[in-house]
Design a protein around this motif. Structure first.
Motif, mmCIF file in Angstrom:
data_model
loop_
_atom_site.group_PDB
_atom_site.id
_atom_site.type_symbol
_atom_site.label_atom_id
_atom_site.label_comp_id
_atom_site.label_asym_id
_atom_site.label_seq_id
_atom_site.Cartn_x
_atom_site.Cartn_y
_atom_site.Cartn_z
ATOM 1 N N ARG A 19 -27.781 -22.659 8.689
ATOM 2 C CA ARG A 19 -28.392 -22.065 7.497
ATOM 3 C C ARG A 19 -29.733 -21.435 7.852
ATOM 4 O O ARG A 19 -30.450 -21.917 8.724
ATOM 5 C CB ARG A 19 -28.594 -23.127 6.415
ATOM 6 C CG ARG A 19 -27.306 -23.784 5.949
ATOM 7 C CD ARG A 19 -26.352 -22.742 5.335
ATOM 8 N NE ARG A 19 -25.069 -23.319 4.981
ATOM 9 C CZ ARG A 19 -24.805 -23.873 3.806
ATOM 10 N NH1 ARG A 19 -25.750 -23.939 2.888
ATOM 11 N NH2 ARG A 19 -23.619 -24.360 3.551
ATOM 12 N N GLY A 20 -30.053 -20.356 7.163
ATOM 13 C CA GLY A 20 -31.327 -19.684 7.411
ATOM 14 C C GLY A 20 -31.147 -18.191 7.567
ATOM 15 O O GLY A 20 -30.023 -17.668 7.526
ATOM 16 N N PRO A 21 -32.241 -17.467 7.753
ATOM 17 C CA PRO A 21 -32.185 -16.001 7.843
ATOM 18 C C PRO A 21 -31.276 -15.498 8.964
ATOM 19 O O PRO A 21 -30.693 -14.422 8.858
ATOM 20 C CB PRO A 21 -33.649 -15.606 8.100
ATOM 21 C CG PRO A 21 -34.459 -16.760 7.624
ATOM 22 C CD PRO A 21 -33.624 -17.980 7.843
ATOM 23 N N ALA A 22 -31.152 -16.260 10.048
ATOM 24 C CA ALA A 22 -30.358 -15.807 11.199
ATOM 25 C C ALA A 22 -28.877 -15.665 10.862
ATOM 26 O O ALA A 22 -28.141 -14.961 11.562
ATOM 27 C CB ALA A 22 -30.529 -16.769 12.371
ATOM 28 N N SER A 23 -28.414 -16.314 9.790
ATOM 29 C CA SER A 23 -27.000 -16.209 9.412
ATOM 30 C C SER A 23 -26.724 -14.950 8.607
ATOM 31 O O SER A 23 -25.560 -14.579 8.409
ATOM 32 C CB SER A 23 -26.576 -17.429 8.592
ATOM 33 O OG SER A 23 -27.118 -17.377 7.286
ATOM 34 N N HIS A 24 -27.774 -14.303 8.071
ATOM 35 C CA HIS A 24 -27.664 -13.046 7.326
ATOM 36 C C HIS A 24 -26.756 -13.152 6.099
ATOM 37 O O HIS A 24 -26.215 -12.157 5.632
ATOM 38 C CB HIS A 24 -27.164 -11.920 8.243
ATOM 39 C CG HIS A 24 -28.139 -11.575 9.325
ATOM 40 N ND1 HIS A 24 -29.192 -10.709 9.123
ATOM 41 C CD2 HIS A 24 -28.240 -11.991 10.603
ATOM 42 C CE1 HIS A 24 -29.896 -10.586 10.237
ATOM 43 N NE2 HIS A 24 -29.340 -11.371 11.158
ATOM 44 N N GLY A 25 -26.595 -14.367 5.576
ATOM 45 C CA GLY A 25 -25.766 -14.540 4.383
ATOM 46 C C GLY A 25 -24.354 -14.989 4.669
ATOM 47 O O GLY A 25 -23.530 -15.076 3.757
ATOM 48 N N VAL A 26 -24.036 -15.292 5.930
ATOM 49 C CA VAL A 26 -22.692 -15.766 6.288
ATOM 50 C C VAL A 26 -22.749 -17.271 6.546
ATOM 51 O O VAL A 26 -23.548 -17.735 7.363
ATOM 52 C CB VAL A 26 -22.171 -15.046 7.548
ATOM 53 C CG1 VAL A 26 -20.799 -15.588 7.941
ATOM 54 C CG2 VAL A 26 -22.096 -13.541 7.311
ATOM 55 N N LEU A 27 -21.896 -18.038 5.870
ATOM 56 C CA LEU A 27 -21.847 -19.481 6.079
ATOM 57 C C LEU A 27 -21.042 -19.827 7.329
ATOM 58 O O LEU A 27 -21.370 -20.764 8.057
ATOM 59 C CB LEU A 27 -21.214 -20.172 4.864
ATOM 60 C CG LEU A 27 -21.905 -19.964 3.508
ATOM 61 C CD1 LEU A 27 -21.125 -20.674 2.409
ATOM 62 C CD2 LEU A 27 -23.336 -20.457 3.548
ATOM 63 N N GLY A 28 -19.973 -19.073 7.571
ATOM 64 C CA GLY A 28 -19.093 -19.316 8.716
ATOM 65 C C GLY A 28 -17.837 -18.490 8.559
ATOM 66 O O GLY A 28 -17.730 -17.659 7.650
ATOM 67 N N PHE A 29 -16.858 -18.707 9.435
ATOM 68 C CA PHE A 29 -15.606 -17.967 9.305
ATOM 69 C C PHE A 29 -14.454 -18.753 9.917
ATOM 70 O O PHE A 29 -14.641 -19.609 10.777
ATOM 71 C CB PHE A 29 -15.715 -16.573 9.958
ATOM 72 C CG PHE A 29 -15.801 -16.582 11.461
ATOM 73 C CD1 PHE A 29 -14.655 -16.451 12.238
ATOM 74 C CD2 PHE A 29 -17.019 -16.706 12.104
ATOM 75 C CE1 PHE A 29 -14.734 -16.449 13.619
ATOM 76 C CE2 PHE A 29 -17.109 -16.700 13.493
ATOM 77 C CZ PHE A 29 -15.960 -16.573 14.252
ATOM 78 N N HIS A 30 -13.251 -18.445 9.437
ATOM 79 C CA HIS A 30 -11.994 -18.957 9.977
ATOM 80 C C HIS A 30 -11.174 -17.765 10.448
ATOM 81 O O HIS A 30 -11.151 -16.722 9.783
ATOM 82 C CB HIS A 30 -11.190 -19.715 8.914
ATOM 83 C CG HIS A 30 -11.840 -20.974 8.448
ATOM 84 N ND1 HIS A 30 -11.428 -21.643 7.311
ATOM 85 C CD2 HIS A 30 -12.865 -21.702 8.957
ATOM 86 C CE1 HIS A 30 -12.174 -22.722 7.149
ATOM 87 N NE2 HIS A 30 -13.051 -22.780 8.132
ATOM 88 N N SER A 31 -10.484 -17.907 11.569
ATOM 89 C CA SER A 31 -9.693 -16.803 12.090
ATOM 90 C C SER A 31 -8.408 -17.320 12.721
ATOM 91 O O SER A 31 -8.350 -18.457 13.188
ATOM 92 C CB SER A 31 -10.505 -16.011 13.126
ATOM 93 O OG SER A 31 -9.805 -14.862 13.554
ATOM 94 N N ASN A 32 -7.388 -16.479 12.715
ATOM 95 C CA ASN A 32 -6.122 -16.818 13.367
ATOM 96 C C ASN A 32 -5.341 -15.540 13.612
ATOM 97 O O ASN A 32 -5.579 -14.520 12.955
ATOM 98 C CB ASN A 32 -5.294 -17.788 12.518
ATOM 99 C CG ASN A 32 -4.329 -18.612 13.355
ATOM 100 O OD1 ASN A 32 -3.991 -18.254 14.482
ATOM 101 N ND2 ASN A 32 -3.870 -19.728 12.802
#
Length: 484
Positions: free
Chosen positions: A47-60
């Motif tokens: 969390r914080g400015p370095a994430s630019h508003g992205v919490l995370g992601f899932h991919s497949n």
């Protein structure tokens, strides 16, 4: 939209009618889970400015071809103003172009957006043979980006690009952020496509008859092709650059908890009237009946914008020379590119100019689904958003229940039973992209997975699978906490 139609990018080798093979008795639920999860990946950002508003992601990703032609990428931009990049790439006529673009495009985007002072520092570091600052932090599955990426030739092309930026006296560095990001994305796409073409021409001049043609060969890369859908997230703003028919769809949670889908891309094919009109207007009226035939470019190619595919871009003279003098190389790439396109009169016919969409993330925007057309052929965007939303809500419902004052045991039991019903259907998958994959392949028509149908789709032999579905690659980007 939402229709499942087996198809190839190029018109050669049209699929025939076949019947499902029976599912081997040895196919078990455990095998199916392993099959669906083999390429899944997830990442959580601090969390914080370095994430630019992205919490995370899932991919497949799930291939249908013997060698899957899809690729995916995700990375954090380290220098300059930063940002997070995600991309899905759908190859055709082989995986070479998608493979190269998935490894190289993000570097071009960084170089296109860096301040000139930072680029000058980078160039000095290379000139003095010392380590420069890293440009990207990759977030990838262990098998992603396996193999070579073109080596020194690709690095020299990238360096030439940044040196040209340094020498451009007319460049305006005072653009506002939105305009700067849009320009960087467009310039990066176009420049990489230009470099792929130049590298292939150099390869033609220096290669010898009888030489092999490895996956990373510049000519193999340029003769095959790839669509691309890339998302740049910075300071709470999404920029989506699209080339072809992959899609980015936003999952929005309304105030009453319902889910809605917002498309952030347009397909670049004959189903899009504006795109069809653009292609027709770029060529003489005499070609109106031949530029697009059977919904394909020159009767051959489905997407109207793509990387590579130089047989829809090079001059007539150059292509004729290649086919006359180096048919050995052309034939080694793919069966789909062994002949000149018909009615090839006024190239280029294919564009690498991306369409860029900007969207500021609002509190209601919970996730973005980025996927190749293999998913969208099988599922409507609203169904996709509904499935992801319900899965995320189901996990949220697993949080501890704190009974309110005055709640009876009967009321608590009803609350627990209600929660149990909502989460049972989403607990099979921890990864939202895997959840979508299973439903795309095994949906029973009532938003549940039929194990037997899923087993049949996953157990199809490689030579039959492509007739029923395309490669599928999905990245689900989480943007905001769900409403409670």
């Amino acid at each position: 939209e939402g229709r499942h139609k087996p198809r190839n990018r190029t018109a050669e080798n049209q699929p025939e009618q076949v019947t499902f093979t029976s599912v081997p008795e040895s196919t078990t639920s455990v095998t199916l889970i392993i099959c669906c999860q083999a390429n899944e990946y997830s990442h959580t950002f601090p969390r914080g400015p370095a994430s630019h508003g992205v919490l995370g992601f899932h991919s497949n990703m799930l291939p249908s071809n013997h060698r899957g032609e899809d690729r995916r990428s995700s990375a954090t931009c380290l220098p300059g103003r930063g940002g997070v990049l995600f991309g899905v790439f759908d190859g055709h006529a082989g995986p070479a172009c998608a493979h190269a673009v998935s490894q190289r495009l993000f570097y071009y985007i960084v170089v296109a957006s860096l301040p000139l002072r930072t680029l000058a520092d980078l160039d000095r570091a290379v000139e003095e043979d010392r380590a420069g600052p890293p440009l990207l932090e990759w977030h990838k599955h262990p098998q992603d980006h396996s193999g070579t990426n073109g080596g020194m030739s690709s690095f020299h092309s990238l360096r030439n690009y940044w040196q040209e930026r340094l020498e451009d006296e007319d460049e305006d560095e005072d653009k506002e952020d939105d305009s700067r990001v849009t320009s960087a994305l467009v310039n990066a796409f176009r420049r990489l496509d230009y470099d792929l073409s130049v590298e292939a021409q150099v390869h033609l001049r220096v290669s010898l008859p009888g030489e092999g043609l490895p996956l990373s060969s510049p000519l193999r890369v340029a003769l095959s092709g790839s669509t691309a859908c890339v998302v740049h997230v910075s300071n709470g703003v999404l920029h989506v650059a699209n080339l072809g028919d992959s899609r980015a769809v936003l999952g929005v949670q309304e105030a009453d908890g319902r889910w809605s889908a917002t498309s952030l891309t347009n397909d670049h094919n004959a189903q899009n009237p504006d795109e069809l009109q653009r292609v027709l207007e770029e060529h003489p009226r005499l070609e109106r009946r031949t530029v697009v035939r059977h919904d394909r470019l020159l009767g051959l190619l489905l997407p109207f914008r793509a990387f590579g595919d130089v047989r829809f871009k090079w001059s007539t003279e150059m292509l004729s020379r290649v086919y006359k003098t180096r048919l050995d190389l052309v034939s080694a790439v793919s069966e789909a590119v062994r002949t000149l396109p018909p009615h090839y009169l006024t190239p280029p016919y294919l564009s690498a100019q991306p369409e860029v969409t900007r969207h500021r993330i609002s509190p209601a925007d919970k996730f973005l689904v980025l996927a190749t057309d293999g998913l969208w052929e099988m599922m409507h965007r609203q169904t996709v958003v509904q499935l992801v939303g319900e899965q995320l809500t189901g996990f949220q419902q697993q949080r501890p229940i704190v009974p309110g004052m005055g709640m009876t045991l009967g009321g608590l039991q009803r609350l627990l039973l209600d929660r149990r019903g909502r989460v049972l259907s989403v607990l099979e998958d921890q990864n939202a992209a895997t959840h979508l994959l299973r439903h795309a392949l095994g949906d029973d028509g009532y938003r549940a997975v039929a194990p037997n149908r899923l087993a049949k789709m996953l157990s199809l032999p490689a030579d039959l699978a492509r007739r029923y579905r395309d490669d599928i690659t999905i990245t689900v980007i989480h943007l905001n906490e769900l409403n409670t």
